[in-house]
Design an enzyme around this catalytic site. Structure first.
Site, mmCIF file in Angstrom:
data_model
loop_
_atom_site.group_PDB
_atom_site.id
_atom_site.type_symbol
_atom_site.label_atom_id
_atom_site.label_comp_id
_atom_site.label_asym_id
_atom_site.label_seq_id
_atom_site.Cartn_x
_atom_site.Cartn_y
_atom_site.Cartn_z
ATOM 1 N N SER A 74 8.026 40.625 13.001
ATOM 2 C CA SER A 74 7.843 41.129 11.636
ATOM 3 C C SER A 74 9.153 41.605 11.035
ATOM 4 O O SER A 74 10.069 42.028 11.751
ATOM 5 C CB SER A 74 6.858 42.299 11.633
ATOM 6 O OG SER A 74 5.631 41.902 12.185
HETATM 7 N N1 SAH Z 1 4.291 42.798 17.636
HETATM 8 C C1 SAH Z 1 5.049 41.560 17.696
HETATM 9 C C2 SAH Z 1 4.722 40.597 16.592
HETATM 10 C C3 SAH Z 1 3.408 39.973 16.827
HETATM 11 S S1 SAH Z 1 3.239 38.251 16.465
HETATM 12 C C4 SAH Z 1 6.529 41.840 17.706
HETATM 13 O O1 SAH Z 1 6.947 42.987 17.563
HETATM 14 O O2 SAH Z 1 7.279 40.869 17.867
HETATM 15 C C5 SAH Z 1 1.521 38.181 16.881
HETATM 16 C C6 SAH Z 1 1.239 37.997 18.351
HETATM 17 O O3 SAH Z 1 -0.148 38.190 18.524
HETATM 18 C C7 SAH Z 1 1.538 36.569 18.838
HETATM 19 O O4 SAH Z 1 2.403 36.633 19.945
HETATM 20 C C8 SAH Z 1 0.172 36.036 19.234
HETATM 21 O O5 SAH Z 1 0.199 35.169 20.361
HETATM 22 C C9 SAH Z 1 -0.598 37.321 19.542
HETATM 23 N N2 SAH Z 1 -2.059 37.211 19.463
HETATM 24 C C10 SAH Z 1 -2.798 36.430 18.637
HETATM 25 N N3 SAH Z 1 -4.105 36.594 18.873
HETATM 26 C C11 SAH Z 1 -4.216 37.517 19.886
HETATM 27 C C12 SAH Z 1 -5.320 38.083 20.582
HETATM 28 N N4 SAH Z 1 -6.587 37.758 20.338
HETATM 29 N N5 SAH Z 1 -5.050 38.988 21.552
HETATM 30 C C13 SAH Z 1 -3.771 39.331 21.860
HETATM 31 N N6 SAH Z 1 -2.696 38.807 21.233
HETATM 32 C C14 SAH Z 1 -2.904 37.907 20.258
#
Ligand code: SAH
Length: 223
Positions: A74
């Site tokens: 983000s």
């Molecule tokens: N917090 C992260 C950004 C998140 S990007 C940072 O600081 O970089 C969103 C992430 O959520 C992705 O890696 C994706 O694989 C994960 N994601 C998507 N659906 C999910 C679920 N049901 N449970 C856990 N993680 C999930």
């Protein structure tokens, strides 16, 4: 503030510090982020280490970055804004859904006592888990799993943050929030907004909408 020891080696080699301090001033301070602990954490965590080497020069730019495998890190402002909304305190246990690069978890590690973070893609979970360990974030507990289920064995949590967007906030997650706790999540399919939910002491939920956002969708587990 909880202590996280960044190895001296990383600190010494951190040529990005001036850019990082400028980012905090120009992108966060100028837009009204005021929480001193959040600003301090954003000045401390070496964001460039959470992006692939080829993107390092863009790590502190004022936008999200695509970092491969359907994943984004983000925009710094959104990380700071969500951290401020979450309002974690040094004695808190926090649950994060969507570890991704591990950057938000590392920021939270400086603000809370313990951070439990769940990532659904095994390869991403493994890599971010290794990086967080290398950086000495000993109070972050990462695991691979489906965020829709939360982490019942470690519940209840003082704070819960989602960094992938579900169509609506899963009940399993509000159930794992302590009375008096706060949950922050991007919610929606086509259009997403940041939602802040407070669980009152009597267990009822108070929900309000904040700014429009764009996160990757929270995917349902396939097994
Ligand atoms: N917090 C992260 C950004 C998140 S990007 C940072 O600081 O970089 C969103 C992430 O959520 C992705 O890696 C994706 O694989 C994960 N994601 C998507 N659906 C999910 C679920 N049901 N449970 C856990 N993680 C999930």
């Amino acid at each position: 503030m909880a202590t996280v020891l960044l190895p001296a080696l990383l600190r010494a080699a951190d040529e990005y510090e001036p850019i990082r301090l400028a980012m905090v001033e120009d992108q966060l301070g100028a837009r009204g982020v005021r929480n001193a602990a959040v600003l301090r954490a954003m000045r401390t965590v070496p964001r460039h280490l959470f992006v692939p080497p080829a993107s390092r020069s863009k790590a502190y730019a004022d936008h999200p970055l695509y970092i491969g495998q359907g994943q984004t890190i983000s925009q710094p402002y959104i990380v700071a804004f969500m951290s401020e909304m979450l309002d974690p305190r040094p004695h808190h246990r926090v649950l994060e859904i969507g570890t991704g690069s591990g950057y938000q978890a590392a920021v939270l590690a400086l603000l809370a006592k313990e951070v439990y973070t769940i990532e659904i893609v095994p390869d991403i979970a493994r890599r971010s888990g290794e990086l967080l360990k290398q950086l000495g974030c000993a109070n972050v507990f990462p695991r691979e799993g489906d965020g829709y289920q939360g982490w019942p064995e470690k519940a209840p949590f003082d704070r819960i943050i989602l960094t992938a967007a579900p169509p609506e906030v899963p009940k399993a997650l509000t159930d794992q929030l302590k009375p008096g706790g706060i949950l922050v999540a991007p919610v929606g399919v086509q259009r997403q907004e940041l939602v802040v939910i407070e669980k009152r002491l009597d267990g009822t939920l108070k929900k309000r909408s904040s700014i429009p956002v764009r996160f990757v969708p929270m995917v349902p587990a396939t097994r």
